[in-house]
Design an enzyme around this catalytic site. Structure first.
Site, PDB file in Angstrom:
ATOM      1  N   HIS A 372     -78.087  23.090  26.466  1.00  0.00           N
ATOM      2  CA  HIS A 372     -78.823  21.835  26.603  1.00  0.00           C
ATOM      3  C   HIS A 372     -80.290  21.934  26.229  1.00  0.00           C
ATOM      4  O   HIS A 372     -80.997  20.932  26.337  1.00  0.00           O
ATOM      5  CB  HIS A 372     -78.735  21.315  28.036  1.00  0.00           C
ATOM      6  CG  HIS A 372     -77.427  20.677  28.369  1.00  0.00           C
ATOM      7  ND1 HIS A 372     -77.171  19.351  28.134  1.00  0.00           N
ATOM      8  CD2 HIS A 372     -76.294  21.180  28.901  1.00  0.00           C
ATOM      9  CE1 HIS A 372     -75.944  19.066  28.518  1.00  0.00           C
ATOM     10  NE2 HIS A 372     -75.388  20.167  28.986  1.00  0.00           N
ATOM     11  N   LYS A 565     -87.927   8.429  31.900  1.00  0.00           N
ATOM     12  CA  LYS A 565     -87.301   9.746  31.752  1.00  0.00           C
ATOM     13  C   LYS A 565     -88.125  10.728  32.569  1.00  0.00           C
ATOM     14  O   LYS A 565     -89.228  10.395  33.023  1.00  0.00           O
ATOM     15  CB  LYS A 565     -87.266  10.172  30.287  1.00  0.00           C
ATOM     16  CG  LYS A 565     -88.617  10.004  29.562  1.00  0.00           C
ATOM     17  CD  LYS A 565     -88.538  10.357  28.081  1.00  0.00           C
ATOM     18  CE  LYS A 565     -87.794   9.330  27.251  1.00  0.00           C
ATOM     19  NZ  LYS A 565     -86.652   9.844  26.522  1.00  0.00           N
ATOM     20  N   ARG A 566     -87.611  11.944  32.794  1.00  0.00           N
ATOM     21  CA  ARG A 566     -88.402  12.953  33.477  1.00  0.00           C
ATOM     22  C   ARG A 566     -89.780  13.058  32.819  1.00  0.00           C
ATOM     23  O   ARG A 566     -89.910  12.900  31.595  1.00  0.00           O
ATOM     24  CB  ARG A 566     -87.693  14.316  33.413  1.00  0.00           C
ATOM     25  CG  ARG A 566     -86.541  14.460  34.376  1.00  0.00           C
ATOM     26  CD  ARG A 566     -86.946  14.240  35.796  1.00  0.00           C
ATOM     27  NE  ARG A 566     -87.699  15.377  36.292  1.00  0.00           N
ATOM     28  CZ  ARG A 566     -87.237  16.270  37.159  1.00  0.00           C
ATOM     29  NH1 ARG A 566     -86.021  16.145  37.655  1.00  0.00           N
ATOM     30  NH2 ARG A 566     -87.988  17.274  37.568  1.00  0.00           N
ATOM     31  N   LYS A 571     -91.859  15.467  26.287  1.00  0.00           N
ATOM     32  CA  LYS A 571     -91.408  14.085  26.144  1.00  0.00           C
ATOM     33  C   LYS A 571     -92.579  13.152  25.821  1.00  0.00           C
ATOM     34  O   LYS A 571     -92.404  12.015  25.427  1.00  0.00           O
ATOM     35  CB  LYS A 571     -90.688  13.636  27.407  1.00  0.00           C
ATOM     36  CG  LYS A 571     -89.323  14.329  27.599  1.00  0.00           C
ATOM     37  CD  LYS A 571     -88.656  13.888  28.897  1.00  0.00           C
ATOM     38  CE  LYS A 571     -87.335  14.578  29.192  1.00  0.00           C
ATOM     39  NZ  LYS A 571     -86.178  13.962  28.507  1.00  0.00           N
ATOM     40  N   THR A 673     -80.343  10.697  26.200  1.00  0.00           N
ATOM     41  CA  THR A 673     -79.274   9.720  26.386  1.00  0.00           C
ATOM     42  C   THR A 673     -79.849   8.354  26.762  1.00  0.00           C
ATOM     43  O   THR A 673     -79.177   7.344  26.573  1.00  0.00           O
ATOM     44  CB  THR A 673     -78.262  10.168  27.468  1.00  0.00           C
ATOM     45  OG1 THR A 673     -78.971  10.613  28.627  1.00  0.00           O
ATOM     46  CG2 THR A 673     -77.374  11.293  26.939  1.00  0.00           C
ATOM     47  N   LYS A 677     -78.640   4.332  25.856  1.00  0.00           N
ATOM     48  CA  LYS A 677     -78.486   3.216  26.805  1.00  0.00           C
ATOM     49  C   LYS A 677     -79.323   2.022  26.345  1.00  0.00           C
ATOM     50  O   LYS A 677     -78.873   0.874  26.384  1.00  0.00           O
ATOM     51  CB  LYS A 677     -78.939   3.637  28.200  1.00  0.00           C
ATOM     52  CG  LYS A 677     -78.168   4.810  28.796  1.00  0.00           C
ATOM     53  CD  LYS A 677     -78.903   5.357  30.031  1.00  0.00           C
ATOM     54  CE  LYS A 677     -78.405   6.728  30.418  1.00  0.00           C
ATOM     55  NZ  LYS A 677     -79.324   7.412  31.374  1.00  0.00           N
TER      56      LYS A 677
HETATM   57  C1  LIG Z   1     -80.069   8.509  31.229  1.00  0.00           C
HETATM   58  C2  LIG Z   1     -80.876   9.068  32.322  1.00  0.00           C
HETATM   59  C3  LIG Z   1     -81.702  10.176  32.099  1.00  0.00           C
HETATM   60  C4  LIG Z   1     -81.853  10.819  30.736  1.00  0.00           C
HETATM   61  O1  LIG Z   1     -82.945  10.235  30.079  1.00  0.00           O
HETATM   62  P1  LIG Z   1     -83.591  10.873  28.746  1.00  0.00           P
HETATM   63  O2  LIG Z   1     -84.552   9.859  28.296  1.00  0.00           O
HETATM   64  O3  LIG Z   1     -82.468  11.075  27.795  1.00  0.00           O
HETATM   65  O4  LIG Z   1     -84.236  12.145  29.167  1.00  0.00           O
HETATM   66  C5  LIG Z   1     -82.442  10.665  33.154  1.00  0.00           C
HETATM   67  N1  LIG Z   1     -82.392  10.102  34.364  1.00  0.00           N
HETATM   68  C6  LIG Z   1     -81.623   9.021  34.622  1.00  0.00           C
HETATM   69  C7  LIG Z   1     -81.626   8.424  35.993  1.00  0.00           C
HETATM   70  C8  LIG Z   1     -80.834   8.472  33.616  1.00  0.00           C
HETATM   71  O5  LIG Z   1     -80.060   7.404  33.877  1.00  0.00           O
END
Ligand SMILES: *Cc1c(COP(=O)(O)O)cnc(C)c1O
Length: 830
Positions: A372, A565-566, A571, A673, A677
């Site tokens: 990952h 995101k985190r 990022k 991911t 979404k």
């Molecule tokens: C989808 C999701 C992530 C992943 O987000 P990225 O932008 O791909 O890092 C992290 N936390 C939650 C709660 C999510 O639903």
């Protein structure tokens, strides 16, 4: 493999069963009342909301229980090859609305709620998020469980039942504060404890509580007990109900009360407390090494419990050990469960008494590994010391694996000792600081290693583990991530889902390639209108929710520009913040500037020990406060930091988003991911050519995204000479933004608060190259805003993005894993 026997990403359409027919056992209204009366012992009319939620969830569990048992019985009878998805994290979120949707119970539940005067949406809000994960990796595991059940694959998830999941985040004076998430404080209505199926885990040491921390006591072998708790994983249509089995740790002494009378009473109690500490808390960090023995013990505990459990099941149904790879596929979600390699070897050698060659072949053919991350600091390496103290037998096995493997390497590359050193499972350090390289162990001990997006798999092969990829080229492959379109579109966004189904029918829910049929609708003015209306409604709904829960007011007619995101340097939330500072400076310099009103949403948690990430949160909050306090700017741009980012917050925000920011330094985001979404929900992406965003642009056409900035290759090529000072000297807007931060403009009463941020971007070399990409980002931003002014053109592009998101269903991803790695076929329940 021919078509008839292969797994397709297209599970058949579920039946729309009526009540009273199979497979349900009861009516929701009667069940609901009975649970209130007999579980909570309350008069239904006076029950609290939480009691009502529990009763409703219990009723839904009653309705699915027969089908759940039926699914497991079918697997036992048919003895198919099974998938075991092993992961330290499952970021499940809430289950009630998702289970009701997948069971096709929504009309019944809504009628029950209506007739009983219940507030269905209010009850859904009573459920805490099951936050057993940090971010993308854990959420991926949860989406995969949904897809495997929907596709009727015989699968099971294995994880840990943390009493405390991901910490809850609040913001105080702009700073992140962490709070424990005691999500199990009140009984969880979904889980079923299976105490009779406990397993024993032998360790070479014991644990003691010492000054509040867990201490390893070497040379004192002990046994832990793992108790499984099962949660139902309902496939869409309710045909297959798989299990997620989470392990809870307890000590033998605490488990077996007879020990108390014979043994050391105090020792037994302390042992019990220490053992339960093992599954007490999820480690709140997803990408940096944390040299803690407790985490190591957690990883072994997951592996030992799960392997004991699945081997017991395998032995019950099969006589011949050689059948193991024909009946079992184990997927290791990152290196966290890599101890499965020596643990399975130990079982085959010491318990089954097979010889080395046979054990090794079976182990490799059973296990597969998903990588990952390319961040070197995130590649797990465990000190040899932990193995010596806790798992001496496993260390022997690892040494033997390494010895044989390195002999093979020397045979193939005679005299190349540098290569031998690079691929070795052991990294040698000074004075007994040797470490075991878990990624190398996972690659050597399995038959498949996959990355999670095309660019990531390519970089993995050609840079991160290049020597191993040269040695085992046939093992390396790609499986681009996906997300479940049920939770992330059908459930999260009813208005857009309804419009889509109105245009192309509802086949897309289980065959997401069909979403491509929406393409012509981009040219249909009526559909564009319903798309824009759905988006406007979702924004208003989000604005109302925000106001009622936090008092913050946002304008649903502004552009909703999101990055959730985190929080991590790679990022680049800070790049986004710099963009906003530049826009702010433009407005200050020229109040008459024509700029569409915008709301910038941020959300995300920082690891509690990650100082700079926490400072970035503080900066975003101070930026928000400064802009709010500037009467000339108020109403034109607004920054909102949404605290406590979690699955249910993501579900709320996705439908309302106009713009998705995916702006990692190219080459650093494995897949992402949230990008997928957002795309499914009709947001337009402004982003770098990184992770799966590259594939999104291939699917939708580059002209339908706003891509900018250095490519991964350019990042690597300019590493040697890149200087943030060049941009500071030559880009006037960049300089003005940095100077404003340095002047304490955003920290008037907190002098020097952001010096570390400023220095990281300038003096310390700007490792993530924010300044290199800022002007290109602003250029993309300008293009995006001018498109927004043309509502029809905007809707056209957004609809094309939705229509091009078919590839990013986790059903497609799982179909590829099943076909190319697991060789597992569906096992439908009659
Ligand atoms: C989808 C999701 C992530 C992943 O987000 P990225 O932008 O791909 O890092 C992290 N936390 C939650 C709660 C999510 O639903």
């Amino acid at each position: 493999m021919n078509e008839a026997t292969s797994v397709s990403a297209k599970p058949e359409q579920p039946a729309r069963h009526e009540f009273g027919s199979v497979p349900f056992s009861g009516r929701p209204d009667a069940l609901f009342e009975r649970h209130l009366l007999s579980d909570a012992v309350v008069e239904p009319s006076t029950a609290y909301d939480r009691q009502r939620f529990e009763a409703l969830a219990r009723s839904v569990r009653d309705l699915l229980s027969r089908r759940w048992i039926e699914t497991q019985r079918t697997y036992d009878q048919q003895n198919p090859k099974r998938i075991y998805y092993m992961s330290m994290e499952f970021l499940i979120g809430r289950s009630l609305a998702n289970n009701v949707m997948n069971l096709m119970l929504k009309p019944f539940i809504e009628r029950t709620a209506h007739e009983g005067g219940l507030d269905w949406l209010g009850l859904v809000e009573q459920e805490p998020d099951a936050g057993l994960g940090n971010g993308g990796l854990g959420r991926l595991a949860a989406c995969f469980l949904d897809s495997m059940a929907t596709m009727q694959l015989p699968a099971m998830g294995y994880g840990l039942r943390y009493e405390y999941g991901m910490f809850r985040q609040s913001i105080e004076r702009g700073w992140q504060r962490e709070h424990p998430d005691g999500w199990l404080r009140r009984q969880d209505p979904w889980e079923v404890s299976r105490r009779s199926q406990f397993v024993e885990v032998a360790l070479g040491c014991t644990f003691e509580m010492h000054r509040g921390g867990l201490q390893i006591v070497a040379n004192r072998p002990s046994t832990l007990i793992g108790i499984p708790y099962d949660r139902p994983v309902v496939g869409f249509g309710g045909k297959t109900i798989n299990s997620l089995r989470l392990w809870s740790a307890t000590a033998q002494d605490a488990f077996d009360f007879q020990e108390f009378s014979s043994g050391d009473f105090v020792g037994a109690l302390v042992g019990g407390i220490a053992a339960q500490t093992l599954t007490r808390v999820l480690y709140p960090d997803d990408s940096t090494e944390m040299g803690q023995g407790l985490r190591f013990a957690q990883e072994y505990f997951l592996v030992a419990c799960s392997l004991a459990d699945l081997v017991r099941r395998f032995r019950r149904d099969n006589r011949d050990w050689n059948l193991l790879p024909d009946k079992v596929a184990i997927q290791l979600n990152d290196t966290h469960p890599t101890l499965a390699v020596p643990e399975l070897m130990r079982i085959l050698l010491d318990e089954a008494h097979l010889d080395w060659e046979q054990s090794w072949g079976l182990t490799q053919r059973t296990l597969a590994y998903t990588n990952h991350t390319l961040l070197p600091e995130a590649l797990e390496k465990w000190p040899l010391r932990y193995f010596q103290q806790m798992l001496p037998r496993h260390l022997e096995i690892i040494y033997e694996i390494n010895h044989r493997f390195l002999s093979d390497v020397r045979r193939r590359y005679p005299g190349d000792e540098a290569r031998v050193e690079r691929v070795s499972l052991i990294e040698e350090g000074p004075d007994n600081k040797d470490k075991v390289r878990m990624a190398n162990l996972a690659i050597v001990g399995s038959h498949s290693t996959n990355g999670v997006a095309a660019i990531h798999s390519e970089l993995l092969r050609t840079t991160t583990v290049r020597d191993l990829a040269e040695f085992f080229p046939e093992r390396f492959n790609n499986k681009t991530n996906g997300v479940t379109p049920r939770r992330w579109l059908l459930l999260a966004n009813p208005a857009l889902s309804g419009a889509i189904t109105g245009a192309i029918g509802d086949g897309w829910t289980t065959d997401f390639d069909k979403i491509a049929r929406l393409k012509p609708a981009a040219e249909d003015a009526a559909f564009r209108r319903s798309f824009l209306q759905a988006k406007r409604d979702a924004k208003a709904r989000f604005a109302n929710w925000l106001k009622s829960t936090s008092g913050q007011v946002v304008d649903p007619d502004s552009i909703f520009d999101c990055q959730i995101k985190r929080i991590h340097e790679y990022k680049r939330q800070m790049l986004n913040a710099l963009r906003i500072v530049v826009l702010y400076n433009r407005l200050r310099a020229n109040p008459a500037l024509d700029m569409a009103p915008r709301t910038f949403f941020f959300g995300g948690k920082a690891a509690p020990a990650y100082r700079l990430a926490k400072l970035i949160i503080k900066f975003i909050n101070n930026l928000a406060g400064t802009i709010d306090g500037d009467p000339a700017i108020r109403g034109r741009i607004k920054v909102v930091f949404l605290p406590e980012y979690c699955v249910s917050l993501a579900e709320r925000l996705m439908p309302a988003a106009d713009v998705s920011n995916q702006i990692s330094t190219a080459g650093f985001e494995a897949s992402g991911t949230s990008n997928m979404k957002f795309m499914m929900n009709g947001a337009l992406t402004v982003g770098t050519r990184d992770g799966a965003t590259i594939e999104m642009a291939q699917e939708a056409g580059e002209e339908n995204l706003f891509l900018f900035g250095l490519t991964a290759q350019q990042v690597v090529d300019s590493r040697g000479w890149y200087s943030p000072y060049w941009h500071y000297e030559n880009d006037t807007e960049t300089r003005a933004a940095l100077d404003l931060i340095a002047s304490d403009y955003f920290s008037r009463n907190e002098r020097g608060a952001f010096r570390l941020l400023h220095d990281t971007l300038l003096k310390h070399g700007d490792h993530y190259m924010h300044l290199a990409d800022l002007t290109a980002y602003l250029e993309a931003d300008r293009a995006l805003c001018s498109l927004y002014a043309d509502r029809e053109a905007w809707a056209r592009k957004a609809i094309l993005n939705v229509a091009s998101s078919g590839k990013f269903s986790s059903d497609r991803t799982i179909a590829q894993y099943a076909r190319e790695i697991w060789h597992v076929k569906p096992c439908p329940v009659a």
